[in-house]
Design a protein around this motif. Structure first.
Motif, PDB file in Angstrom:
ATOM      1  N   VAL A  16      -4.720   1.005  19.471  1.00 40.35           N
ATOM      2  CA  VAL A  16      -4.002   1.340  20.708  1.00 40.35           C
ATOM      3  C   VAL A  16      -4.933   1.932  21.770  1.00 40.35           C
ATOM      4  CG1 VAL A  16      -1.734   1.611  19.634  1.00 40.35           C
ATOM      5  CG2 VAL A  16      -3.260   3.585  19.757  1.00 40.35           C
ATOM      6  N   GLY A  17      -6.231   1.744  21.572  1.00 40.74           N
ATOM      7  CA  GLY A  17      -7.230   2.212  22.524  1.00 40.74           C
ATOM      8  C   GLY A  17      -8.566   1.777  21.961  1.00 40.74           C
ATOM      9  N   GLU A  18      -9.643   2.008  22.692  1.00 45.94           N
ATOM     10  CA  GLU A  18     -10.951   1.544  22.223  1.00 45.94           C
ATOM     11  C   GLU A  18     -11.269   2.114  20.840  1.00 45.94           C
ATOM     12  OE1 GLU A  18     -14.138   2.352  24.942  1.00 45.94           O
ATOM     13  OE2 GLU A  18     -15.313   0.644  24.215  1.00 45.94           O
ATOM     14  N   TYR A  19     -10.939   3.391  20.654  1.00 44.52           N
ATOM     15  CA  TYR A  19     -11.230   4.048  19.371  1.00 44.52           C
ATOM     16  C   TYR A  19      -9.969   4.636  18.724  1.00 44.52           C
ATOM     17  CZ  TYR A  19     -16.094   3.521  20.645  1.00 44.52           C
ATOM     18  OH  TYR A  19     -17.316   2.986  20.978  1.00 44.52           O
ATOM     19  N   ARG A  20      -8.813   4.292  19.279  1.00 48.24           N
ATOM     20  CA  ARG A  20      -7.575   4.901  18.778  1.00 48.24           C
ATOM     21  C   ARG A  20      -6.803   3.934  17.887  1.00 48.24           C
ATOM     22  NH1 ARG A  20      -4.236   8.506  21.930  1.00 48.24           N
ATOM     23  NH2 ARG A  20      -3.071   6.704  22.635  1.00 48.24           N
ATOM     24  N   VAL A  21      -6.428   4.418  16.716  1.00 45.03           N
ATOM     25  CA  VAL A  21      -5.673   3.607  15.757  1.00 45.03           C
ATOM     26  C   VAL A  21      -4.311   4.259  15.539  1.00 45.03           C
ATOM     27  CG1 VAL A  21      -5.588   2.859  13.332  1.00 45.03           C
ATOM     28  CG2 VAL A  21      -7.736   2.703  14.617  1.00 45.03           C
ATOM     29  N   ARG A  22      -3.285   3.412  15.447  1.00 43.60           N
ATOM     30  CA  ARG A  22      -1.925   3.931  15.269  1.00 43.60           C
ATOM     31  C   ARG A  22      -1.332   3.460  13.947  1.00 43.60           C
ATOM     32  NH1 ARG A  22       3.630   2.518  18.559  1.00 43.60           N
ATOM     33  NH2 ARG A  22       3.488   0.687  17.230  1.00 43.60           N
ATOM     34  N   MET A  23      -0.703   4.375  13.250  1.00 40.16           N
ATOM     35  CA  MET A  23       0.070   4.034  12.063  1.00 40.16           C
ATOM     36  C   MET A  23       1.471   4.622  12.226  1.00 40.16           C
ATOM     37  SD  MET A  23      -2.650   4.639   8.998  1.00 40.16           S
ATOM     38  CE  MET A  23      -3.968   3.438   8.727  1.00 40.16           C
ATOM     39  N   VAL A  24       2.475   3.837  11.840  1.00 40.42           N
ATOM     40  CA  VAL A  24       3.858   4.269  12.001  1.00 40.42           C
ATOM     41  C   VAL A  24       4.558   4.204  10.644  1.00 40.42           C
ATOM     42  CG1 VAL A  24       6.015   3.892  13.271  1.00 40.42           C
ATOM     43  CG2 VAL A  24       3.831   3.255  14.327  1.00 40.42           C
ATOM     44  N   THR A  25       5.197   5.302  10.259  1.00 39.33           N
ATOM     45  CA  THR A  25       5.933   5.313   8.989  1.00 39.33           C
ATOM     46  C   THR A  25       7.381   4.874   9.237  1.00 39.33           C
ATOM     47  OG1 THR A  25       6.432   7.656   9.296  1.00 39.33           O
ATOM     48  CG2 THR A  25       4.497   7.114   7.969  1.00 39.33           C
ATOM     49  N   HIS A  26       7.984   4.320   8.199  1.00 38.42           N
ATOM     50  CA  HIS A  26       9.339   3.777   8.359  1.00 38.42           C
ATOM     51  C   HIS A  26       9.978   3.520   7.000  1.00 38.42           C
ATOM     52  CE1 HIS A  26       7.492  -0.118   7.409  1.00 38.42           C
ATOM     53  NE2 HIS A  26       6.549   0.190   8.282  1.00 38.42           N
ATOM     54  N   HIS A  27      11.229   3.095   7.028  1.00 41.08           N
ATOM     55  CA  HIS A  27      11.986   2.782   5.819  1.00 41.08           C
ATOM     56  C   HIS A  27      11.212   1.731   5.019  1.00 41.08           C
ATOM     57  CE1 HIS A  27      15.495   2.367   3.330  1.00 41.08           C
ATOM     58  NE2 HIS A  27      15.694   1.105   3.656  1.00 41.08           N
ATOM     59  N   GLY A  28      10.972   1.997   3.755  1.00 43.06           N
ATOM     60  CA  GLY A  28      10.206   1.029   2.980  1.00 43.06           C
ATOM     61  C   GLY A  28       8.776   1.479   2.751  1.00 43.06           C
ATOM     62  N   ILE A  29       8.347   2.509   3.483  1.00 43.90           N
ATOM     63  CA  ILE A  29       7.034   3.103   3.214  1.00 43.90           C
ATOM     64  C   ILE A  29       7.291   4.406   2.453  1.00 43.90           C
ATOM     65  CG2 ILE A  29       4.987   4.168   4.227  1.00 43.90           C
ATOM     66  CD1 ILE A  29       5.006   1.142   4.624  1.00 43.90           C
ATOM     67  N   THR A  30       6.769   4.458   1.236  1.00 44.50           N
ATOM     68  CA  THR A  30       7.017   5.628   0.383  1.00 44.50           C
ATOM     69  C   THR A  30       5.793   6.543   0.384  1.00 44.50           C
ATOM     70  OG1 THR A  30       6.076   4.471  -1.499  1.00 44.50           O
ATOM     71  CG2 THR A  30       8.458   4.229  -1.160  1.00 44.50           C
ATOM     72  N   ALA A  31       5.998   7.736  -0.153  1.00 46.49           N
ATOM     73  CA  ALA A  31       4.874   8.687  -0.265  1.00 46.49           C
ATOM     74  C   ALA A  31       3.766   8.086  -1.131  1.00 46.49           C
ATOM     75  CB  ALA A  31       5.376  10.007  -0.833  1.00 46.49           C
TER      76      ALA A  31
END
Ligand code: PLP
Length: 344
Positions: free
Chosen positions: A312-327
């Motif tokens: 989401v930018g030159e050096y920026r990484v995005r991760m999004v948690t949601h239903h179906g992603i467990t600990a």
């Protein structure tokens, strides 16, 4: 390859309960106002946000653009945050569709202050456009899922009333904000004239958003939705999934927030540059410059290791948690991040 997909909460799939609701949904032609399931969803969304009326739209983008069309006239100016979705990611829709210009303002972590907005409000002057709408984004996507403090919303509302300018909240993830702040969504929505929220993100519906506001506003918005091609006929089959989302998928967003915090803390411990104060909901944005890789290359390496994320930018990484992603999956992701081959 089975990927752990953290690109967005838009990748969530309808639950079994949603599939069953689709099968049972009573439908009619919604352009004639005859789809009982769409009507039920619109009423439910309006009730939950404390508004008089609701409108089911195809997407968050459509909801935002219909809101701008309904609140403004050609030549007006819309006040919004510099990296807000409505400005950054909606294909210049407000300029093309509404004929308005965006006045973009700097924020602190996605949150505009009443003072910043006040300084941008135009005086009555033959040279200047009319300040016609204030758009706020809650939670703020590019700032990392940050929430507006309720006091800030109250101050902006006071200013808006004084200057007689309507407030629209782009609440694509409004329910994430409410759960994170421990309030019902109407406590946030009360400060806005109109709110758009997505059913298709953390709430897991396959398609759709709701736009809510006064009866008069929604009547206008309904005409603009039609103009944009958003009259959807037997839309009850998809509206049924939104009802399930609103009734049974809100409280569980807290799990996504806990997983995001878990991930963010591990990232910080592993030496990635991350501002933990922005990790308030289900979005984790971090900086990978210390790895010597650009975000796009970092994301490509993650993919080879079975993890999908977004640059989401030159050096920026995005991760999004949601239903179906467990600990447990978060633990796997952390392991992958710690062992990712470095540059060279
Ligand atoms: C996702 C998103 C939207 C747009 O929703 P779509 O359904 O993808 O069109 C609008 N605003 C924000 C803040 C978002 O995150």
């Amino acid at each position: 390859m089975e990927y752990i997909d953290l690109r967005s909460d838009t990748v969530t799939k309808p639950t079994n309960e949603m599939r069953e609701a689709m099968l049972r949904a009573e439908v009619g032609d919604d352009v004639y106002g005859e789809d009982p399931t769409v009507i039920e969803l619109e009423k439910l969304g309006a009730r939950m946000t404390g508004k008089a009326a609701g409108l089911f739209v195809a997407s968050g983008t459509m909801g935002n653009q219909v809101a701008v069309l309904s609140h403004t006239q050609r030549g007006d100016e819309v006040i919004c945050e510099a990296e807000s979705h409505i400005y950054y990611y909606e294909v210049a829709g407000m300029s093309v569709l509404s004929g308005v210009q965006a006045r973009t303002l700097p924020s602190v972590k996605g949150v505009l202050s009443a003072e910043t907005i006040e300084a941008a409000i135009r005086p009555l002057d033959v040279h200047q456009p009319r300040s016609a709408l204030i758009c706020l984004e809650d939670t703020h996507n590019r700032a990392g899922g940050t929430c507006y403090p309720l006091e800030t919303l109250a101050a902006i509302r006071k200013l808006a009333d004084r200057c007689k300018i309507p407030v629209h909240i782009d609440g694509a993830r409004l329910f994430n904000a409410a759960v994170a702040q421990g309030v019902k969504v109407d406590k946030i929505a009360q400060y806005a004239d109109s709110v758009q929220f997505c059913l298709s993100k953390g709430l897991c519906a396959p398609v759709g958003s709701l736009l809510v506001g006064s009866e008069e506003f929604i009547a206008k918005a309904r005409r603009y939705r039609k103009m944009l091609g958003g009259g959807m006929r037997q839309a009850g089959v998809i509206a049924a999934t939104g009802i399930v989302g609103l009734q049974s998928m809100v409280e569980r967003l807290a799990e996504d927030h806990a997983n995001a915090k878990l991930l963010a803390n591990e990232l910080a411990t592993s030496g990635f540059a991350i501002d933990l104060s922005t990790v308030q909901t289900n979005i984790v944005i971090f900086d990978v410059s210390r790895t010597g890789l650009k975000a796009a290359d970092f994301v490509a390496r993650l993919k080879k290791a079975g993890v999908l994320a977004g640059a989401v930018g030159e050096y920026r990484v995005r991760m999004v948690t949601h239903h179906g992603i467990t600990a447990a999956e978060i633990a796997k992701v952390v392991d992958v991040l710690q062992h990712l081959p470095k540059k060279g």
